[in-house]
Scaffold this motif. Structure first.
Motif, mmCIF file in Angstrom:
data_model
loop_
_atom_site.group_PDB
_atom_site.id
_atom_site.type_symbol
_atom_site.label_atom_id
_atom_site.label_comp_id
_atom_site.label_asym_id
_atom_site.label_seq_id
_atom_site.Cartn_x
_atom_site.Cartn_y
_atom_site.Cartn_z
ATOM 1 N N PHE A 252 36.972 1.265 7.454
ATOM 2 C CA PHE A 252 38.240 1.437 7.813
ATOM 3 C C PHE A 252 38.422 1.267 9.333
ATOM 4 N N SER A 253 37.302 0.917 10.299
ATOM 5 C CA SER A 253 37.566 0.250 11.473
ATOM 6 C C SER A 253 38.014 -1.187 11.354
ATOM 7 N N PHE A 254 37.420 -1.771 10.368
ATOM 8 C CA PHE A 254 38.002 -3.172 10.557
ATOM 9 C C PHE A 254 39.435 -3.460 10.265
ATOM 10 N N GLN A 255 40.105 -2.565 9.520
ATOM 11 C CA GLN A 255 41.488 -2.826 9.279
ATOM 12 C C GLN A 255 42.305 -1.530 9.847
ATOM 13 N N GLY A 256 41.765 -0.999 10.544
ATOM 14 C CA GLY A 256 42.235 0.360 10.945
ATOM 15 C C GLY A 256 43.695 0.227 11.571
ATOM 16 N N GLU A 257 43.985 -0.715 12.457
ATOM 17 C CA GLU A 257 45.487 -0.979 12.865
ATOM 18 C C GLU A 257 46.331 -1.431 11.832
ATOM 19 N N ALA A 258 45.713 -2.231 11.084
ATOM 20 C CA ALA A 258 46.921 -2.782 9.889
ATOM 21 C C ALA A 258 47.190 -1.644 9.138
ATOM 22 N N ILE A 259 46.156 -0.773 8.557
ATOM 23 C CA ILE A 259 46.522 0.330 7.814
ATOM 24 C C ILE A 259 47.694 1.372 8.459
ATOM 25 N N THR A 260 47.188 1.776 9.689
ATOM 26 C CA THR A 260 48.016 2.768 10.440
ATOM 27 C C THR A 260 49.429 2.123 10.761
ATOM 28 N N SER A 261 49.378 0.878 11.077
ATOM 29 C CA SER A 261 50.845 0.160 11.213
ATOM 30 C C SER A 261 51.715 -0.001 10.197
ATOM 31 N N GLN A 262 51.263 0.063 9.112
ATOM 32 C CA GLN A 262 51.941 -0.434 7.918
ATOM 33 C C GLN A 262 51.684 0.778 6.745
ATOM 34 N N PRO A 263 52.106 1.999 6.927
ATOM 35 C CA PRO A 263 51.836 3.154 6.221
ATOM 36 C C PRO A 263 52.755 2.994 4.926
ATOM 37 N N LEU A 264 53.630 2.502 4.863
ATOM 38 C CA LEU A 264 54.659 2.421 3.502
ATOM 39 C C LEU A 264 53.977 1.395 2.772
ATOM 40 N N ASP A 265 53.583 0.179 3.202
ATOM 41 C CA ASP A 265 52.760 -0.781 2.407
ATOM 42 C C ASP A 265 51.528 -0.249 1.860
ATOM 43 N N VAL A 266 50.858 0.679 2.786
ATOM 44 C CA VAL A 266 49.776 1.344 2.049
ATOM 45 C C VAL A 266 50.178 2.209 1.209
ATOM 46 N N ALA A 267 50.947 2.953 1.302
ATOM 47 C CA ALA A 267 51.629 4.058 0.266
ATOM 48 C C ALA A 267 51.999 3.403 -1.064
ATOM 49 N N ARG A 268 52.427 2.132 -1.010
ATOM 50 C CA ARG A 268 52.947 1.263 -2.330
ATOM 51 C C ARG A 268 51.910 0.818 -3.001
ATOM 52 N N MET A 269 50.578 0.462 -2.323
ATOM 53 C CA MET A 269 49.498 0.111 -3.057
ATOM 54 C C MET A 269 48.784 1.224 -3.246
ATOM 55 N N ALA A 270 48.947 2.443 -2.706
ATOM 56 C CA ALA A 270 47.858 3.596 -3.250
ATOM 57 C C ALA A 270 48.286 4.047 -4.567
ATOM 58 N N VAL A 271 49.614 3.830 -4.781
ATOM 59 C CA VAL A 271 50.031 4.460 -6.260
ATOM 60 C C VAL A 271 49.404 4.046 -7.367
ATOM 61 N N PRO A 272 49.273 2.415 -7.644
ATOM 62 C CA PRO A 272 48.665 1.998 -8.688
ATOM 63 C C PRO A 272 47.247 2.088 -8.623
ATOM 64 N N LEU A 273 46.494 2.199 -7.548
ATOM 65 C CA LEU A 273 45.080 2.127 -7.202
ATOM 66 C C LEU A 273 44.631 3.743 -7.803
ATOM 67 N N LEU A 274 45.736 4.903 -7.296
ATOM 68 C CA LEU A 274 45.432 6.230 -7.772
ATOM 69 C C LEU A 274 45.389 6.031 -9.293
ATOM 70 N N LEU A 275 46.342 5.651 -10.026
ATOM 71 C CA LEU A 275 46.299 5.489 -11.436
ATOM 72 C C LEU A 275 45.315 5.033 -12.004
ATOM 73 N N TYR A 276 44.799 3.749 -11.408
ATOM 74 C CA TYR A 276 43.812 3.037 -12.012
ATOM 75 C C TYR A 276 42.451 3.898 -11.853
ATOM 76 N N GLY A 334 41.754 -0.605 -1.038
ATOM 77 C CA GLY A 334 40.921 -0.005 -2.428
ATOM 78 C C GLY A 334 39.944 0.907 -1.861
ATOM 79 N N PRO A 335 39.074 0.883 -1.159
ATOM 80 C CA PRO A 335 38.093 1.855 -0.755
ATOM 81 C C PRO A 335 38.945 3.327 -0.256
ATOM 82 N N LEU A 336 39.887 2.957 0.716
ATOM 83 C CA LEU A 336 40.728 4.031 1.193
ATOM 84 C C LEU A 336 41.141 4.937 0.095
#
Length: 384
Positions: A252-276, A334-336
């Protein structure tokens, strides 16, 4: 599962949480803290990525490789390799696992990616790449925590590794180009390095598997199985979780800035991953029960089918599209989502086991051993 020492002379059954060690009982909290620490480091330590990127050999991050090896070695040292023959002869288990991992899993992720991310091609492609990378590492942790069949998990992961080498590139072409073209959807061009896939398999599975096998073989030969399983394994067991937490911080340190700066994009990816992750686990667990597998084997099949090889997915995404690409971000997300969800599914498996497999001796029971300074442990009548 790791053990906790208790002074008691009684033999009683009690709830799961009461029987876990302090480390196991609060594992979800430690994982969330590790994720938060990694995200914070990536966000607020600007030179960290450059430092970590400098410690790479042949496209493999040395710190992450070390963390995964520390995580996997104790679990693979627990496998009784002389008992894997009973697994290779179980055709129902092998065929079901192959169908779930290499037919249903990739197809389900393709459907979810296109359903939830039709307007975000980079993230959509990243999720499809994640769906193609079948789990060969962390599955051992989740399987062991849920008291799954260790020998079955080892065999299934080994089979996944072989298929990963020979089929990953072909499936990537099929799901990114052929199938979208047939359906009139946008296609994505991507090249998959067979060499990178082989290296990933050898480093993240081959080394700890060989180390575990040699430790088991020579340990039992030198001092016997009883000493090996009752003295040696409890000493190295906690290192699996230490390695897991260390790996999570790094990832998570590798992409910490990208994840925290794009929370809406992360949320959109989180839904299909959670269902999967949730649906693949439940479908695989119930399908295993329906074909006649016991709890321990059903658990191994379910975690093998629902987990993914995020190390390979991230490496492929970075190598093909670049470290700052949306595909690479999807690989990290994915691992998030996978890590906390699969920890939760460990408890789901333990809860479902008592209800779907009544009378099954492989269902874990939580008890206290009857002697002074007894060891609390989750066990079944068919395994240590």
């Amino acid at each position: 599962m790791s053990t906790a020492v208790q002074n008691t002379a009684a033999t009683t059954e009690s709830p799961v949480v009461q029987e876990m060690s302090f480390l196991d009982r609060w594992l979800a909290v430690w994982i969330l803290l590790a994720m938060g620490l990694g995200l914070g480091l990536g966000r607020f330590v600007p030179d960290l990525n450059a430092i970590l990127d400098s410690m790479t050999i042949g496209g493999i991050s040395v710190p992450i490789a070390v963390g995964l090896l520390v995580m996997m070695y104790p679990v693979l040292a627990k496998v009784r390799y002389n008992e894997t023959q009973r697994v290779t002869g179980d055709r129902k288990l092998l065929i079901l696992s192959l169908v779930l991992n290499w037919v249903l899993g990739p197809l389900f992720m393709f459907i979810l990616a296109w359903t939830f991310l039709p307007d975000l091609p980079e993230y959509r492609t990243g999720l499809i790449i994640v769906g193609l990378a079948r789990c060969i590492a962390m599955v051992f942790i989740w399987n062991d925590m849920a008291c799954g069949d260790r020998e079955a998990a080892a065999v299934l992961v080994a089979i996944n590794s072989v298929f990963q080498v020979v089929a990953y590139g072909a499936l990537g072409w099929f799901y990114l180009q052929a199938l979208p073209s047939w359906l009139g959807l946008a296609t994505t061009s991507a090249e998959f390095s067979i060499g990178a896939i082989v290296v990933s398999v050898l480093v993240f599975l081959g080394i700890p598997l060989l180390a575990g096998f040699l430790t088991r073989t020579f340990g039992e030969r030198a001092k016997g199985r009883q000493w090996y399983e009752e003295t040696f394994l409890p000493k190295i067991g906690p290192w699996s979780l230490y390695g897991l937490l260390f790996t999570i911080v790094l990832l998570f340190s590798f992409q910490g800035e990208a994840i925290t700066s794009q929370p809406l994009d992360v949320a959109r990816m989180a839904v299909p991953l959670l269902l999967y992750f949730v649906l693949m686990f439940l479908v695989s667990f119930i399908a295993s029960k329906m074909v006649g597998l016991n709890y321990a084997k059903s658990t191994s099949v379910a975690f093998t089918a629902s987990g993914n090889n995020f190390e390979l997915a991230i490496a492929v995404a970075i190598g093909t599209f670049g470290v700052t690409s949306g595909q690479a971000l999807a690989g990290v997300v994915g691992p998030l989502i996978e890590v906390p969800v699969l920890v939760g599914l460990v408890y789901v498996a333990l809860w479902l086991g008592r209800r779907l497999f009544p009378g099954d001796p492989s269902v874990p029971t939580f008890r206290r051993v009857k002697h002074a300074d007894a060891v609390d442990t989750a066990t079944s009548t068919t395994r240590v």
